[in-house]
Design an enzyme around this catalytic site. Structure first.
Site: not given
Ligand code: F6P
Length: 365
Positions: A10, A73, A115, A137, A139, A141, A183
């Site tokens: 992301g 992906r 991660d 990230t 997050d 995390d 997350r």
């Molecule tokens: O890891 C970053 C994040 O934005 C999370 O906070 C969230 O759960 C996820 O990615 C959303 O991912 P996507 O881009 O697949 O909607």
């Protein structure tokens, strides 16, 4: 020396600042830099490899997103291939990735990611690819670094949004429930909830009991503050229950978290009788210009990654330790998810001010 840069997972505000700073630092040394588009996919697509020079990275430090594109992906160890009957099977094309990188004459790859992407980088490093990770990230995390770039911008965006909710909540005497990303870690919700003076902050690390949340809200109404702001992390879990997911999780893919805010809002309205609304801030937290802190950190990381290449390092990641940018093994960075410690200073200070985490009586007696 020829290096490559890619961005995976992301996006997070600050990716372009990393790219630009790494490119400029490499060019200063007389190196050649190429970008691989969309994680590793660019290795196998026409136009997927781009030369990065000073002109191609001009004026991008303040821009959100990534000029190289990204994907969550793109795991080369689990590459989806469609069979003749439309069936999808996972194949390991990591050897092909390494081969392609060698064919391109790349001495070292700088992989900017969260991660998932850093785990891929770590596994490629184990297979002999020279790779330096840069942690990213919103997050926050990731273990082994104090903070990732993008996190503070997401907190800023969320804080401003929650600030706007206060006035409408008060005008209508409503409970507003706002669901934030993160997350399974509660960093964004904790920081944004604290900064925006939320009444209740629910994070995955502290399982919540709605009865405790109701107590806090009723106390506010008794005190004459007839509105409440509830900040909930998307991964928040009820005591003895499970996190909320948007889907059942297609094979080989991560299940998407979501829905906890709506669920809580519905129950709070039933339990308190107060009108309640909920919203999901979603990808707004990932977009837009990085704030100064993230631009600075991203550039420090970008330059440090190039310095590590120059020193001959590999299989490692740049990290922030106290105020220093240091080098840590990639494997350490992805060993576990960095959760909020339940005795985190912000949790303690918030509790001391009466903010509820939905776990025990307290706040607004
Ligand atoms: O890891 C970053 C994040 O934005 C999370 O906070 C969230 O759960 C996820 O990615 C959303 O991912 P996507 O881009 O697949 O909607």
């Amino acid at each position: 020396m020829k290096i490559a840069i890619n961005t995976g997972g992301g996006d997070a505000p600050g990716l372009n600042a990393v790219i630009r700073s790494a490119v400029l630092a490499a060019l200063e040394r007389g190196w050649e830099v190429i970008g691989i588009r969309r994680g590793y996919e660019g290795l196998f697509r026409p136009g997927g490899i781009v030369s990065l020079d000073a002109r191609s990275v001009r004026g991008i430090t303040h821009m959100g997103g990534t000029i190289l594109g990204t994907t969550n992906r793109g795991n080369p160890f689990r590459h989806a291939v469609e069979g003749p009957a439309g069936e999808v099977r996972m194949v390991d094309r990591s050897d092909r990735v390494i081969e392609r990188i060698r064919e391109l004459g790349i001495d070292c790859l700088i992989a900017v990611g969260g991660d998932g992407s850093l785990r891929i980088a770590s596994e490629l490093a184990e297979k002999g690819l020279r790779v330096i990770g840069v942690p990213k990230t919103i997050d926050n995390d990731l273990a082994a670094t104090e903070v990732t770039f993008g996190f503070h911008t997401a907190v800023q965006t969320a804080t401003e949004a929650i600030g706007k909710l206060h006035s409408t909540a008060e005008a209508h005497q409503r409970i507003m429930v706002v669901e934030l990303m993160g997350r399974h870690a509660g960093w964004i919700a904790l920081y944004a909830g604290f900064a925006s003076t939320a009444d209740v902050i629910l994070i995955p690390e502290v399982p919540y009991d709605l009865a405790r949340v109701v107590e806090k809200i009723e106390a506010r109404w008794r005190q004459g503050f007839e509105f409440a702001i509830v900040v909930v992390a998307e991964g928040a879990v009820p005591s003895g229950g499970e996190a909320s997911y948007l889907d059942g999780g297609p094979a080989g893919k991560k299940r998407r978290l979501g829905g906890v805010g709506t669920r809580i809002a519905r129950r709070l309205e039933e339990l308190t009788g107060h009108e309640t609304r909920s919203l999901v801030l979603g990808h707004l937290q990932r977009g837009g210009a990085p704030i100064a802190f993230d631009r600075i950190l991203a550039q420090r990381f970008g330059v440090a990654a190039v310095e590590m290449v120059a020193q001959g390092s590999g299989g490692c990641m740049v990290a922030l330790e106290a105020t220093r940018v240091s080098e840590v093994p990639l494997a350490d960075a992805v060993r576990h998810t960095k959760m909020v410690p339940v005795d985190h200073d912000l949790i303690r200070r918030a509790r001391a001010m009466g903010i509820s985490f939905g776990d025990r009586r307290g706040g607004g007696r």
